[in-house]
Design a protein around this motif. Sequence first.
Motif, PDB file in Angstrom:
ATOM      1  N   ILE A   1      -9.332 -60.435  -1.815  1.00  0.00           N
ATOM      2  CA  ILE A   1      -8.519 -61.654  -1.863  1.00  0.00           C
ATOM      3  C   ILE A   1      -8.711 -62.347  -3.217  1.00  0.00           C
ATOM      4  CG2 ILE A   1      -8.148 -63.937  -0.831  1.00  0.00           C
ATOM      5  CD1 ILE A   1      -8.902 -62.673   1.841  1.00  0.00           C
ATOM      6  N   GLY A   2      -7.616 -62.600  -3.894  1.00  0.00           N
ATOM      7  CA  GLY A   2      -7.650 -63.310  -5.178  1.00  0.00           C
ATOM      8  C   GLY A   2      -8.122 -62.472  -6.354  1.00  0.00           C
ATOM      9  N   ALA A   3      -8.511 -61.210  -6.125  1.00  0.00           N
ATOM     10  CA  ALA A   3      -9.156 -60.410  -7.177  1.00  0.00           C
ATOM     11  C   ALA A   3      -8.185 -59.407  -7.796  1.00  0.00           C
ATOM     12  CB  ALA A   3     -10.384 -59.692  -6.609  1.00  0.00           C
ATOM     13  N   GLY A   4      -7.342 -59.901  -8.703  1.00  0.00           N
ATOM     14  CA  GLY A   4      -6.386 -59.031  -9.389  1.00  0.00           C
ATOM     15  C   GLY A   4      -5.196 -59.844  -9.816  1.00  0.00           C
ATOM     16  N   ASN A   5      -4.153 -59.160 -10.236  1.00  0.00           N
ATOM     17  CA  ASN A   5      -2.973 -59.866 -10.758  1.00  0.00           C
ATOM     18  C   ASN A   5      -1.794 -58.897 -10.773  1.00  0.00           C
ATOM     19  OD1 ASN A   5      -1.423 -61.851 -11.914  1.00  0.00           O
ATOM     20  ND2 ASN A   5      -2.300 -61.638 -13.967  1.00  0.00           N
ATOM     21  N   LEU A   6      -0.632 -59.412 -11.162  1.00  0.00           N
ATOM     22  CA  LEU A   6       0.542 -58.552 -11.333  1.00  0.00           C
ATOM     23  C   LEU A   6       0.294 -57.601 -12.489  1.00  0.00           C
ATOM     24  CD1 LEU A   6       3.468 -61.135 -11.198  1.00  0.00           C
ATOM     25  CD2 LEU A   6       2.690 -59.619  -9.364  1.00  0.00           C
ATOM     26  N   VAL A   7       0.730 -56.357 -12.313  1.00  0.00           N
ATOM     27  CA  VAL A   7       0.613 -55.390 -13.404  1.00  0.00           C
ATOM     28  C   VAL A   7       1.974 -54.718 -13.569  1.00  0.00           C
ATOM     29  CG1 VAL A   7      -0.327 -53.531 -11.907  1.00  0.00           C
ATOM     30  CG2 VAL A   7      -0.857 -53.546 -14.346  1.00  0.00           C
ATOM     31  N   TYR A   8       2.368 -54.516 -14.819  1.00  0.00           N
ATOM     32  CA  TYR A   8       3.705 -53.990 -15.135  1.00  0.00           C
ATOM     33  C   TYR A   8       3.530 -52.614 -15.769  1.00  0.00           C
ATOM     34  CZ  TYR A   8       8.569 -54.222 -16.744  1.00  0.00           C
ATOM     35  OH  TYR A   8       9.903 -53.989 -16.954  1.00  0.00           O
ATOM     36  N   LEU A   9       3.908 -51.583 -15.026  1.00  0.00           N
ATOM     37  CA  LEU A   9       3.573 -50.210 -15.404  1.00  0.00           C
ATOM     38  C   LEU A   9       4.808 -49.436 -15.833  1.00  0.00           C
ATOM     39  CD1 LEU A   9       1.328 -49.583 -12.277  1.00  0.00           C
ATOM     40  CD2 LEU A   9       0.516 -49.994 -14.619  1.00  0.00           C
ATOM     41  N   ASN A  10       4.590 -48.546 -16.775  1.00  0.00           N
ATOM     42  CA  ASN A  10       5.652 -47.731 -17.332  1.00  0.00           C
ATOM     43  C   ASN A  10       5.424 -46.277 -16.902  1.00  0.00           C
ATOM     44  OD1 ASN A  10       7.624 -46.787 -18.983  1.00  0.00           O
ATOM     45  ND2 ASN A  10       6.917 -47.891 -20.791  1.00  0.00           N
ATOM     46  N   ARG A  11       6.492 -45.589 -16.448  1.00  0.00           N
ATOM     47  CA  ARG A  11       6.350 -44.183 -16.054  1.00  0.00           C
ATOM     48  C   ARG A  11       6.359 -43.318 -17.309  1.00  0.00           C
ATOM     49  NH1 ARG A  11       4.892 -39.598 -14.004  1.00  0.00           N
ATOM     50  NH2 ARG A  11       6.153 -38.682 -12.343  1.00  0.00           N
ATOM     51  N   LYS A  12       5.228 -42.659 -17.539  1.00  0.00           N
ATOM     52  CA  LYS A  12       5.103 -41.752 -18.677  1.00  0.00           C
ATOM     53  C   LYS A  12       4.760 -40.379 -18.116  1.00  0.00           C
ATOM     54  CE  LYS A  12       3.652 -45.362 -21.797  1.00  0.00           C
ATOM     55  NZ  LYS A  12       2.733 -45.836 -22.800  1.00  0.00           N
ATOM     56  N   PRO A  13       4.813 -39.318 -18.943  1.00  0.00           N
ATOM     57  CA  PRO A  13       4.492 -37.998 -18.398  1.00  0.00           C
ATOM     58  C   PRO A  13       3.104 -37.980 -17.749  1.00  0.00           C
ATOM     59  CG  PRO A  13       5.454 -37.792 -20.576  1.00  0.00           C
ATOM     60  CD  PRO A  13       5.220 -39.260 -20.357  1.00  0.00           C
ATOM     61  N   GLY A  14       3.057 -37.671 -16.471  1.00  0.00           N
ATOM     62  CA  GLY A  14       1.781 -37.521 -15.767  1.00  0.00           C
ATOM     63  C   GLY A  14       1.077 -38.811 -15.410  1.00  0.00           C
ATOM     64  N   ARG A  15       1.684 -39.957 -15.702  1.00  0.00           N
ATOM     65  CA  ARG A  15       0.974 -41.207 -15.391  1.00  0.00           C
ATOM     66  C   ARG A  15       1.892 -42.427 -15.367  1.00  0.00           C
ATOM     67  NH1 ARG A  15       0.818 -40.343 -20.722  1.00  0.00           N
ATOM     68  NH2 ARG A  15       0.524 -42.075 -22.174  1.00  0.00           N
ATOM     69  N   LEU A  16       1.331 -43.497 -14.797  1.00  0.00           N
ATOM     70  CA  LEU A  16       1.921 -44.833 -14.920  1.00  0.00           C
ATOM     71  C   LEU A  16       0.932 -45.623 -15.764  1.00  0.00           C
ATOM     72  CD1 LEU A  16       2.767 -45.634 -11.181  1.00  0.00           C
ATOM     73  CD2 LEU A  16       4.467 -45.418 -13.011  1.00  0.00           C
ATOM     74  N   GLU A  17       1.437 -46.439 -16.676  1.00  0.00           N
ATOM     75  CA  GLU A  17       0.507 -47.171 -17.538  1.00  0.00           C
ATOM     76  C   GLU A  17       1.089 -48.511 -17.955  1.00  0.00           C
ATOM     77  OE1 GLU A  17      -2.328 -44.729 -19.896  1.00  0.00           O
ATOM     78  OE2 GLU A  17      -0.908 -45.351 -21.444  1.00  0.00           O
ATOM     79  N   GLY A  18       0.273 -49.534 -18.001  1.00  0.00           N
ATOM     80  CA  GLY A  18       0.759 -50.830 -18.468  1.00  0.00           C
ATOM     81  C   GLY A  18      -0.316 -51.894 -18.332  1.00  0.00           C
ATOM     82  N   ARG A  19       0.080 -53.104 -18.685  1.00  0.00           N
ATOM     83  CA  ARG A  19      -0.874 -54.216 -18.733  1.00  0.00           C
ATOM     84  C   ARG A  19      -0.646 -55.221 -17.610  1.00  0.00           C
ATOM     85  NH1 ARG A  19      -3.642 -54.577 -23.661  1.00  0.00           N
ATOM     86  NH2 ARG A  19      -2.924 -52.918 -25.027  1.00  0.00           N
ATOM     87  N   PHE A  20      -1.678 -56.002 -17.360  1.00  0.00           N
ATOM     88  CA  PHE A  20      -1.562 -57.111 -16.413  1.00  0.00           C
ATOM     89  C   PHE A  20      -0.767 -58.234 -17.085  1.00  0.00           C
ATOM     90  CE2 PHE A  20      -4.992 -54.620 -14.801  1.00  0.00           C
ATOM     91  CZ  PHE A  20      -4.879 -54.737 -13.428  1.00  0.00           C
ATOM     92  N   THR A  21      -0.096 -59.042 -16.261  1.00  0.00           N
ATOM     93  CA  THR A  21       0.760 -60.086 -16.830  1.00  0.00           C
ATOM     94  C   THR A  21      -0.062 -61.337 -17.143  1.00  0.00           C
ATOM     95  OG1 THR A  21       1.316 -61.037 -14.682  1.00  0.00           O
ATOM     96  CG2 THR A  21       2.736 -59.264 -15.476  1.00  0.00           C
ATOM     97  N   GLU A  22       0.450 -62.113 -18.080  1.00  0.00           N
ATOM     98  CA  GLU A  22      -0.270 -63.306 -18.537  1.00  0.00           C
ATOM     99  C   GLU A  22      -0.467 -64.305 -17.399  1.00  0.00           C
ATOM    100  OE1 GLU A  22       1.391 -64.529 -22.144  1.00  0.00           O
ATOM    101  OE2 GLU A  22      -0.022 -66.191 -22.388  1.00  0.00           O
ATOM    102  N   ARG A  23       0.633 -64.575 -16.671  1.00  0.00           N
ATOM    103  CA  ARG A  23       0.547 -65.559 -15.577  1.00  0.00           C
ATOM    104  C   ARG A  23      -0.033 -64.881 -14.349  1.00  0.00           C
ATOM    105  NH1 ARG A  23       4.839 -69.804 -16.079  1.00  0.00           N
ATOM    106  NH2 ARG A  23       4.460 -70.309 -13.910  1.00  0.00           N
ATOM    107  N   TRP A  24      -0.903 -65.617 -13.657  1.00  0.00           N
ATOM    108  CA  TRP A  24      -1.526 -65.069 -12.450  1.00  0.00           C
ATOM    109  C   TRP A  24      -0.613 -65.311 -11.258  1.00  0.00           C
ATOM    110  CZ3 TRP A  24      -3.570 -66.944  -7.772  1.00  0.00           C
ATOM    111  CH2 TRP A  24      -4.411 -66.061  -7.098  1.00  0.00           C
ATOM    112  N   ALA A  25      -0.598 -64.369 -10.329  1.00  0.00           N
ATOM    113  CA  ALA A  25       0.193 -64.540  -9.103  1.00  0.00           C
ATOM    114  C   ALA A  25      -0.502 -63.805  -7.968  1.00  0.00           C
ATOM    115  CB  ALA A  25       1.594 -63.980  -9.293  1.00  0.00           C
TER     116      ALA A  25
END
Length: 384
Positions: free
Chosen positions: A212-236
């Motif tokens: 509970i409360g431990a994490g945030n939105l993450v925006y991931l990009n589909r690349k060969p063999g993986r999903l990858e991306g960063r957490f967003t600035e605003r917490w939700a």
Amino acid sequence: MIATDVDWATRAHRLANALKERGDLRTEAWHGAVASVPRHVLVPKAYQQDSQTGQWRGIDMASPEGLDLVYSLETLVTALDERNGSQYAVSSSTKPDLMVRMLELLDVDDTHRVLEIGTGTGYNAALLTQRLGDDQVFSVDVDAGLVNGARERLAEFGCHPTIAAADGEQGLPDHAPYDRIIATCSVPAVPWLWAEQLVEDGRVLVDLKLAIGAGNLVYLNRKPGRLEGRFTERWAAFMAMRHERDVVTENRPRCTDRAERTTNTPAQPWWSHRVVWFLAQFALPRGVTYGMRLDPDTRQPTAATLSSPDGSWAEVTLDEVDGAHRVAEAGITALWAAVEQAYEQWRELGEPDWPRLGLTVTPGGQQVWLDEPDGEHLWTLPTV
Ligand SMILES: C[S@@+](CC[C@H](N)C(=O)[O-])C[C@H]1O[C@@H](n2cnc3c(N)ncnc32)[C@H](O)[C@@H]1O
């Protein structure tokens, strides 16, 4: 038919304008979508909890009080369930400002096919459908009753996206591939099946929460063999994904081998230092919950509490003496030490905020990283 005695169009337009003024809505297309969805049709009733008694009260959204609420920036609890004699929320209509920020971030174009995980009231599915059309929107919810209700209400104003009752952990393979997947419930790890249902360079926007409360939105990009991306600035935060396989386990009795000491770590990192609380999860056992001890006379909070299913616990006073909080703790799991170590590590790493953290998801595992996917600092997500 939409109740004509309700001046919803003016209210929806006002809501869209307010979201634009706040900077949450940035594009005309999404402004138009918000202005054209009668949220009160999708949310006929909402529930508010009394903070003193814990009792829930139902509010009719067509009443003057309800209409004010439903065209405001409130999250509205829309479905309750019962466990051990008390009611708890199982579905809600997410606050519109968060919803539209996520939709803007999703960066859709007119041709995109979008899968939503967590239909709930259908409000977000309605926004997507107004923007993209019936044929390009798909939504899934684990609760068949919610799915049927949303489908019927959406049809009342001519919205016919594809909505299915199923566990969204599996995605919705029958209609794949999708250009975008947006989840409005949180997950402890991103299902690889979602990656398999995305086009190349597709995106996933999801709330990753390890507890509970431990994490945030993450925006991931589909690349060969993986999903990858960063957490967003605003917490939700979204409610956690649930499954038929879920079991409720009883906590073991509270341990009694009480010891006391002091700490310089903030007493409630889940509010004040959310990245620290996230990093602490890599050392804490699953199922640790936080809470608050109240003074029995004044009912004011006096200490933050942590409890583990194994009976271990920690209590940290909110007030400080000489810059330190007092800790009382018991049990075999050193709960507060895990938080202290995460706080120290976070400070040594330069006190990173969310966008410095990212996530890589592969069929074989998932890793959180600092700054770069192949950087020096990696944390492996527990397998679910
Ligand atoms: C915050 S609500 C969604 C709000 C919704 N998007 C709206 O606009 O009203 C979260 C939803 O996720 C759903 N959910 C929970 N576990 C799920 C799962 N395993 N698969 C699909 N949906 C799930 C819940 O039933 C709930 O309706």
